[in-house]
Design an enzyme around this catalytic site. Structure first.
Site, PDB file in Angstrom:
ATOM      1  N   CYS A   1       0.805  -1.225   0.000  1.00  0.00           N
ATOM      2  CA  CYS A   1       0.000   0.000   0.000  1.00  0.00           C
ATOM      3  C   CYS A   1       0.837   1.274   0.000  1.00  0.00           C
ATOM      4  O   CYS A   1       0.279   2.375  -0.056  1.00  0.00           O
ATOM      5  CB  CYS A   1      -0.951   0.001   1.183  1.00  0.00           C
ATOM      6  SG  CYS A   1      -1.917  -1.523   1.294  1.00  0.00           S
TER       7      CYS A   1
ATOM      8  N   HIS B   1      -2.860   8.010   5.970  1.00  0.00           N
ATOM      9  CA  HIS B   1      -3.024   6.686   5.371  1.00  0.00           C
ATOM     10  C   HIS B   1      -4.334   6.066   5.841  1.00  0.00           C
ATOM     11  O   HIS B   1      -4.960   5.312   5.094  1.00  0.00           O
ATOM     12  CB  HIS B   1      -1.853   5.788   5.759  1.00  0.00           C
ATOM     13  CG  HIS B   1      -1.962   4.403   5.202  1.00  0.00           C
ATOM     14  ND1 HIS B   1      -1.847   4.140   3.855  1.00  0.00           N
ATOM     15  CD2 HIS B   1      -2.208   3.206   5.802  1.00  0.00           C
ATOM     16  CE1 HIS B   1      -2.001   2.838   3.639  1.00  0.00           C
ATOM     17  NE2 HIS B   1      -2.227   2.255   4.803  1.00  0.00           N
TER      18      HIS B   1
ATOM     19  N   GLU C   1      -1.619   5.271  13.588  1.00  0.00           N
ATOM     20  CA  GLU C   1      -1.218   6.476  12.864  1.00  0.00           C
ATOM     21  C   GLU C   1      -1.506   7.730  13.675  1.00  0.00           C
ATOM     22  O   GLU C   1      -0.694   8.673  13.696  1.00  0.00           O
ATOM     23  CB  GLU C   1      -1.914   6.557  11.508  1.00  0.00           C
ATOM     24  CG  GLU C   1      -1.414   7.727  10.666  1.00  0.00           C
ATOM     25  CD  GLU C   1      -1.959   7.744   9.249  1.00  0.00           C
ATOM     26  OE1 GLU C   1      -1.470   8.553   8.444  1.00  0.00           O
ATOM     27  OE2 GLU C   1      -2.873   6.947   8.950  1.00  0.00           O
TER      28      GLU C   1
ATOM     29  N   LYS D   1      -9.574   8.122   1.828  1.00  0.00           N
ATOM     30  CA  LYS D   1     -10.024   6.740   1.622  1.00  0.00           C
ATOM     31  C   LYS D   1     -11.483   6.575   2.036  1.00  0.00           C
ATOM     32  O   LYS D   1     -12.148   5.627   1.607  1.00  0.00           O
ATOM     33  CB  LYS D   1      -9.147   5.774   2.405  1.00  0.00           C
ATOM     34  CG  LYS D   1      -7.740   5.589   1.852  1.00  0.00           C
ATOM     35  CD  LYS D   1      -6.985   4.524   2.633  1.00  0.00           C
ATOM     36  CE  LYS D   1      -5.589   4.310   2.085  1.00  0.00           C
ATOM     37  NZ  LYS D   1      -4.677   5.441   2.404  1.00  0.00           N
TER      38      LYS D   1
ATOM     39  N   HIS E   1      -9.735   1.882  -0.368  1.00  0.00           N
ATOM     40  CA  HIS E   1      -8.278   1.726  -0.324  1.00  0.00           C
ATOM     41  C   HIS E   1      -7.784   1.165  -1.655  1.00  0.00           C
ATOM     42  O   HIS E   1      -8.036   0.006  -1.973  1.00  0.00           O
ATOM     43  CB  HIS E   1      -7.902   0.799   0.825  1.00  0.00           C
ATOM     44  CG  HIS E   1      -6.443   0.741   1.113  1.00  0.00           C
ATOM     45  ND1 HIS E   1      -5.491   1.420   0.374  1.00  0.00           N
ATOM     46  CD2 HIS E   1      -5.744   0.078   2.086  1.00  0.00           C
ATOM     47  CE1 HIS E   1      -4.294   1.172   0.870  1.00  0.00           C
ATOM     48  NE2 HIS E   1      -4.425   0.367   1.906  1.00  0.00           N
TER      49      HIS E   1
ATOM     50  N   PHE F   1       1.556  -3.464   3.968  1.00  0.00           N
ATOM     51  CA  PHE F   1       1.875  -4.789   4.493  1.00  0.00           C
ATOM     52  C   PHE F   1       3.387  -5.010   4.385  1.00  0.00           C
ATOM     53  O   PHE F   1       4.039  -4.550   3.452  1.00  0.00           O
ATOM     54  CB  PHE F   1       1.145  -5.870   3.698  1.00  0.00           C
ATOM     55  CG  PHE F   1      -0.309  -6.018   4.036  1.00  0.00           C
ATOM     56  CD1 PHE F   1      -0.913  -5.236   5.006  1.00  0.00           C
ATOM     57  CD2 PHE F   1      -1.089  -6.961   3.388  1.00  0.00           C
ATOM     58  CE1 PHE F   1      -2.258  -5.384   5.322  1.00  0.00           C
ATOM     59  CE2 PHE F   1      -2.433  -7.126   3.692  1.00  0.00           C
ATOM     60  CZ  PHE F   1      -3.022  -6.340   4.663  1.00  0.00           C
TER      61      PHE F   1
END
Length: 416
Positions: free
Chosen positions: A169, A309, A320, A341, A346, A405
């Site tokens: 991502c 994010h 975050e 998002k 996403h 990831f």
């Protein structure tokens, strides 16, 4: 012989292009984002009626592939088609003409987190149903992650660096940051950089559902993605592509190009902790933002807007938020933060590129896109979320976070 260049050159953005769940162009996507629309709906690309999750952010606009022949389009995986449309818009928006005199000094860096998943799924289905001789000869070339970069270069005759970053991502953000560094050190004068992803396939949805990573609000898809909200239950998968034209400032000025923003800072770090989960203290994300600020020669108080994010996962959003509090300190209360998002879903490997693009549009227009569906803010995510409605505000510096990831992190800083 390569022309001599300064040790480090300033890098600017001169063109933007995208296709997203919010629209088939930058203008459509931005207008929808400013209006707080959701691009999330029941899946149309395949029958998802038996799946645990039946909704996603799909690109519903017709793709502008600049007169490509139908037989050639049929050979493309969707991830490549999306990137061709976005790159074509970015190139046209930049006004840069590719010819014999400059094609070796222009590059492409369009990454993908997964690549041609639709093609792989189709190939495996053919293998299982009819045997190895029925697998299509274009399966491998259309499935590999670098084919977006390769096809864009072929389409436009671009012969400079041709790269594909694959970092889940964070892919789109890494592509932009690494492309900017390539230009800064003189490897190219201009690079089309960004990301593309087309994961809304049966195996894609089944795989992420099996991880229990996705929201399961099948009864209310438009409100399913709710970053920083107390009742969030997972992310919403999206597809699309975003690409920007990066150029050295001297090259852009030399041809009289319109400069949209400058890429002032970039950093990449790793958590080195878990394949999918963020760390509670978000040390890797903190370090990434601090390094990007150092690269830009800025202090935390210099940042006006941050595109988070924040994917709408229970652990990720809190992690975050903690990182932002740790990095920005008292300034966190004045820092405008949103997660777009909430509207797009996403986009995985394309997310960082699309969110960087939205940061640049925010700098241009002095409008900050909202975090929609924020009904009950999570007290553990205490920030100025630009909740539910866009905000008019003069800003100079924007930061975009992307985490993926494998514990990979990226931060980009743009200035107008």
């Amino acid at each position: 012989m390569k022309s001599p260049v300064p040790a480090t050159r300033r890098v600017v953005v001169t063109g933007l292009g995208c296709v997203s769940p919010l629209g088939g162009s930058v203008a459509e996507t931005w207008q929808s984002a400013v209006e707080g629309r959701s691009g999330i709906a029941p899946i149309q690309r395949f029958d998802a009626s038996e799946f645990p999750v039946g909704f996603a952010g799909e690109v519903t606009a017709e793709l502008d592939l600049d007169g490509m022949q139908p037989k050639d389009v049929r050979r493309l995986d969707r991830v490549v088609a999306l990137s061709l449309a976005a790159a074509g818009e970015a190139l046209a928006d930049s006004g840069l003409e590719i010819g014999d005199e400059n094609r070796t000094r222009v590059g492409v860096a369009i990454g993908s987190g997964i690549g041609g998943l639709e093609t792989l799924e189709s190939g495996v289905r053919s293998l299982v149903r009819a045997g190895p001789r029925r697998v299509q000869p274009f399966m491998i070339p259309m499935a590999i992650c670098n084919m977006s970069s390769g096809y864009v270069a072929i389409r436009h005759g671009i012969q400079g660096p041709n790269l594909c970053h694959v970092s889940a991502c964070a892919t789109g953000a890494h592509s932009i940051g690494e492309a900017a560094r390539s230009i800064a050190r003189g490897d190219a004068d201009a690079i089309l950089a960004g990301g593309s992803e087309a994961p809304v396939t049966a195996i894609g949805v089944a795989g992420f559902s099996a991880m229990r990573a996705l929201s399961s609000r099948n009864d209310a898809p438009q409100t399913a993605c709710r970053p920083f909200d107390r009742d969030r239950d997972g992310f919403v998968m999206g597809e699309g592509s975003a690409v920007m034209m990066l150029e050295s400032l001297d090259h852009a000025e030399g041809r009289g190009a319109r400069v949209l923003a400058e890429v002032l800072g970039y950093a990449a770090t790793a958590d080195a902790a878990h394949i999918a989960q963020p760390t509670e203290d978000a040390e890797g994300a903190q370090r990434c933002m601090r390094l990007a600020l150092e690269d830009a020669d800025l202090t935390p108080a210099d940042v006006d807007y941050l595109n988070a994010h924040a994917t709408s996962t229970p652990a990720g959003d809190v992690s975050e938020a903690r990182a932002l509090r740790a990095v920005f300190g008292a300034h966190a209360d004045q820092l405008a933060v949103s997660s777009t998002k909430s509207m797009t879903g996403h986009l995985l490997g394309a997310a960082g590129a699309l969110e960087a693009l939205l940061c640049i549009r925010a700098l241009e227009t002095e409008i900050l896109p909202p975090t929609i569906n924020l009904e009950t803010p999570d007290p553990e995510c205490d920030l100025d979320h630009i909740a539910n409605k866009a905000r008019h505000r003069s800003i100079r510096v924007a930061l975009s976070n992307s985490f993926g990831f494998g514990g990979t992190n990226a931060a980009l800083i743009f200035v107008r």
